[in-house]
Design a protein around this motif. Structure first.
Motif, PDB file in Angstrom:
ATOM      1  N   MET A   1      33.128  51.224  37.991  1.00  0.00           N
ATOM      2  CA  MET A   1      33.307  51.977  36.752  1.00  0.00           C
ATOM      3  C   MET A   1      32.539  51.310  35.625  1.00  0.00           C
ATOM      4  N   ALA A   2      31.819  52.121  34.856  1.00  0.00           N
ATOM      5  CA  ALA A   2      31.082  51.579  33.720  1.00  0.00           C
ATOM      6  C   ALA A   2      32.065  51.154  32.642  1.00  0.00           C
ATOM      7  N   LEU A   3      31.888  49.938  32.139  1.00  0.00           N
ATOM      8  CA  LEU A   3      32.779  49.430  31.110  1.00  0.00           C
ATOM      9  C   LEU A   3      32.342  49.914  29.737  1.00  0.00           C
ATOM     10  N   PRO A   4      33.292  50.095  28.820  1.00  0.00           N
ATOM     11  CA  PRO A   4      32.961  50.579  27.480  1.00  0.00           C
ATOM     12  C   PRO A   4      32.463  49.456  26.585  1.00  0.00           C
ATOM     13  N   SER A   5      31.469  48.702  27.067  1.00  0.00           N
ATOM     14  CA  SER A   5      31.046  47.500  26.356  1.00  0.00           C
ATOM     15  C   SER A   5      30.373  47.789  25.026  1.00  0.00           C
ATOM     16  N   SER A   6      29.936  49.035  24.807  1.00  0.00           N
ATOM     17  CA  SER A   6      29.276  49.351  23.548  1.00  0.00           C
ATOM     18  C   SER A   6      30.232  49.940  22.520  1.00  0.00           C
ATOM     19  N   ALA A   7      31.450  50.277  22.937  1.00  0.00           N
ATOM     20  CA  ALA A   7      32.425  50.838  22.009  1.00  0.00           C
ATOM     21  C   ALA A   7      32.879  49.755  21.037  1.00  0.00           C
ATOM     22  N   ASP A  22      36.399  41.563  38.493  1.00  0.00           N
ATOM     23  CA  ASP A  22      35.004  41.173  38.717  1.00  0.00           C
ATOM     24  C   ASP A  22      34.762  39.734  38.277  1.00  0.00           C
ATOM     25  N   LEU A  23      35.388  39.326  37.181  1.00  0.00           N
ATOM     26  CA  LEU A  23      35.220  37.957  36.689  1.00  0.00           C
ATOM     27  C   LEU A  23      35.763  36.949  37.696  1.00  0.00           C
ATOM     28  N   VAL A  24      36.908  37.259  38.281  1.00  0.00           N
ATOM     29  CA  VAL A  24      37.512  36.359  39.268  1.00  0.00           C
ATOM     30  C   VAL A  24      36.674  36.311  40.538  1.00  0.00           C
ATOM     31  N   THR A 146      43.561  41.785  39.555  1.00  0.00           N
ATOM     32  CA  THR A 146      42.918  40.479  39.396  1.00  0.00           C
ATOM     33  C   THR A 146      42.032  40.122  40.577  1.00  0.00           C
ATOM     34  N   LYS A 147      42.264  40.766  41.712  1.00  0.00           N
ATOM     35  CA  LYS A 147      41.480  40.523  42.927  1.00  0.00           C
ATOM     36  C   LYS A 147      41.544  39.063  43.379  1.00  0.00           C
ATOM     37  N   ILE A 148      42.662  38.408  43.079  1.00  0.00           N
ATOM     38  CA  ILE A 148      42.862  37.055  43.607  1.00  0.00           C
ATOM     39  C   ILE A 148      43.415  37.225  45.019  1.00  0.00           C
ATOM     40  N   ASP A 149      42.512  37.546  45.942  1.00  0.00           N
ATOM     41  CA  ASP A 149      42.904  37.857  47.308  1.00  0.00           C
ATOM     42  C   ASP A 149      42.732  36.634  48.200  1.00  0.00           C
TER      43      ASP A 149
END
Length: 260
Positions: A1-7, A22-24, A146-149
């Protein structure tokens, strides 16, 4: 999903930070070095977003009260330069457009390698640690976002082996040592399945403790974990009395969250 980084609202709160999962997943835990003074090689994130099923399309059909809450919360958080756990939670508690939905959650636990029959030797069965971590969090949505899998925990556990080896090499034997691994704050956005904000924090640290007595020396090592969370819902008694112009402006602001 595209993040709203420009908002603008997004940038004021999160800067250029991407979604927490994604960061994790992309973090290199091998950079953690406990022998460095004030080691900052661990994963510290004051505040990152988690959107769940919220996107540009689903946002349009979200309840207007939730849209008001989203716009109001981001606006208030954007005014606060500090995004620590205490600062964010305090800001949300003082926001008239939100109200706590629960009394909050705090859990802390220690996974003791020697007691649990687990060795941090760089190639362990991380599923044992995964079971401990899942029990600590006890929130399926948090675990998913968090995707801490098991793969991430395998990398963490492998690095703990190196950390413990450094403890033994560089520090006195009869001391307690701890190295931060993860300290992340997350703002989980409302969506159609979970119509509320959830703010939470996860802390993990590797530790080693060698205690001496007259009979023997006992070496213990493992992971310390902490989990905090608080859920907020729209404060209907305030939102229902907003002027029509304010209501529409706030809803439109929320609708534009994912605009390019």
């Amino acid at each position: 999903m595209a993040l709203p980084s420009s908002a603008p609202l997004y940038k004021d709160v999160f800067g250029k930070t991407g979604e927490i999962g994604d960061l994790v997943q992309n973090f290199d835990f091998s950079k953690i070095n406990p022998t460095e003074t004030n080691s900052n090689g661990f994963l510290p994130i004051d505040l990152a977003p988690s959107f769940g099923k919220l996107n540009k399309e689903s946002l349009q059909v979200l309840d207007d009260h939730l849209k008001i809450m989203i716009a109001g919360n981001l606006k208030f958080l954007g005014r606060v330069p500090e995004k620590s756990w205490n600062a964010v939670l305090g800001n949300m508690m003082q926001n008239d457009l939100l109200e706590p939905r629960d009394g909050g959650v705090f859990r802390a636990d220690k996974f003791k390698g020697s007691i649990n029959g687990f060795k941090f030797d760089g190639s362990p069965d991380a599923s044992i640690v995964q079971a401990w971590f899942n029990n600590l969090i006890s929130d399926d949505d948090v675990l998913k976002s968090t995707k801490i899998d098991v793969e991430v925990l395998a990398r963490i556990v492998a690095q703990i082996g190196a950390i413990l080896e450094n403890f033994e090499t560089f520090f006195a034997k009869d001391e307690y040592h701890e190295q931060a691994l993860i300290d992340i704050g997350v703002l989980r956005f409302p969506d159609v399945d979970q119509p509320y904000f959830k703010v939470y924090r996860i802390k993990l640290a590797a530790w080693s403790d060698s205690s001496r007595n007259l009979i023997h020396q006992e070496d213990t090592n493992g992971i310390t974990g902490e989990f905090n969370s608080r859920v907020f819902q729209p404060r209907a008694s305030i939102i229902e009395h907003l002027t029509s112009a304010t209501f529409q402006k706030a809803a439109a602001t929320a609708d534009a969250l994912f605009d390019d």
